[in-house]
Design an enzyme around this catalytic site. Sequence first.
Site, short mmCIF file in Angstrom:
data_model
loop_
_atom_site.label_atom_id
_atom_site.label_comp_id
_atom_site.label_asym_id
_atom_site.label_seq_id
_atom_site.Cartn_x
_atom_site.Cartn_y
_atom_site.Cartn_z
N ASN A 206 0.98 -1.29 0.82
CA ASN A 206 0.07 0.10 0.25
C ASN A 206 1.14 1.68 -0.09
O ASN A 206 1.33 1.31 1.00
CB ASN A 206 -0.53 0.40 1.01
N ARG B 135 -2.34 -2.26 -3.76
CA ARG B 135 -3.64 -1.41 -3.50
C ARG B 135 -3.58 -0.37 -3.85
O ARG B 135 -2.95 0.91 -4.28
CB ARG B 135 -3.69 -1.01 -2.36
N HIS C 286 -12.83 2.58 -0.15
CA HIS C 286 -12.91 0.75 0.27
C HIS C 286 -13.53 -0.62 0.16
O HIS C 286 -13.93 -0.94 1.06
CB HIS C 286 -13.30 1.43 1.86
N ARG D 277 -10.58 14.94 6.46
CA ARG D 277 -11.54 15.33 5.76
C ARG D 277 -13.23 15.64 5.40
O ARG D 277 -13.69 15.25 6.45
CB ARG D 277 -11.83 14.34 4.11
N GLU E 252 -7.94 -5.69 5.15
CA GLU E 252 -8.16 -5.44 3.60
C GLU E 252 -6.51 -6.41 2.96
O GLU E 252 -7.19 -6.45 1.45
CB GLU E 252 -7.18 -3.69 3.60
#
Length: 417
Positions: free
Chosen positions: A15, A96, A185, A246, A389
């Site tokens: 990642n 990813r 996601h 965010r 993940e």
Amino acid sequence: MTTAGAAPRTVLVLNSGSSSVKFQLVEPDSGVSVASGIVERIGEDTSSAKLKIGDQDLHRAGAIADHEAALRTVFELFEEAGAHLDSLGLVAVGHRVVHGGRALFRPTRVDDALIARLTELAPLAPLHNPPAVLGIEVACRILPDIPQIAVFDTAFFHDLPAASATYAIDRDIADQWQIRRYGFHGTSHRYISEQAAQFLGVPLENLNQIVLHLGNGASASAIVGGRPVDTSMGLTPMEGLVMGTRSGDVDPGIVFYLARAAHMSVEDIESMLNRRSGVLGLGGEIDFRELHRQITDGSEQARLAYDVYIHRLRKYIGAYLAVLGSTDVITFTAGVGENDAAVRRDALTGLAPLGIELDEHLNDSPARGARLISADKSPITVLVIPTNEELAIARACSEALDDAGEERAWGERGAAK
Ligand code: AMP
């Protein structure tokens, strides 16, 4: 270490961020995480690299100039731990990638054409896709014989119904510029919805689910029989829930107002909405543990940040209850969702008339792992399930290889050469 050929097959999941690379070596078949770590502050004098493998924790501090040096440092740490690359059973590197645009959604073998397409997509995900491309290029250079596979965060939501994927804006412009709600996601939402079905012992096809992925980034999804019908993130990962830094949903009018009245540039506004908004922008803190401490100490701004976060979360839960019509299970996951009992309680409190009743005792339990937190009498089941993940990406890579008939580990191929 097991010798080459005998080791279970593993996938190295990467990642890559702008100044960090997170990695995990996973056995996709057993789900075992063999090793994990992170290289941080790449390009600074204070870089650090960490590897955890078995009961060994290795650490290196000092300048790491770029992503290539970062990955090479990781492999040096593996060597230092006595885990030689060709004995790890490595069958693929899984990358990813946040944004796959309209066309890329299946796990995709990396080649020059894919890199070119990902580079073209950079304007859609300027903060996320360029570092992922960098990570892919570096891994291809360092491990040229290992299949490199891109797994997209948008993939699960590729087939969102048109009514939820479409923005009500000028259709020609939307078509020309690939503007739609993509959702992010996705690896986590898919994994969690499958795990929830497994936990309940009910076929995935029979369940209407709401998944709440609440980490630094946060998103919600509504899923019918394993297929998502709505999700809170949109063209970019900025839409929807309030997040660590965010804003989530805002009136787009704010952007024009700031450009005209405050003479802020597009870049300044984007940076403000991405990096200095959300819980951090309101409460001055990104970590919920600290936010709670400040609320206890009487901080009004921390209280407001928390209240805005919870209010937005409840709005989405209400919206998805209506989108689904009938809901079987709501699952919390990711850093906040898995660990913060107060957030779970405040998100669902008072919703008994809508069929949601938490068991306070189960919710407050410090237990880890997949668990039930709703009361027996609650018509809607509420779960907490840790996301993984990396495992989901490793499995996607392994399935892609199996489909392509490439099952042998690199060590075996190396030995056979
Ligand atoms: P993630 O992006 O999934 O790694 O989530 C990271 C966030 O989870 C952190 O910024 C914290 O706000 C939150 N978090 C992690 N551990 C806890 C905890 N024990 N209690 C509350 N929040 C937590």
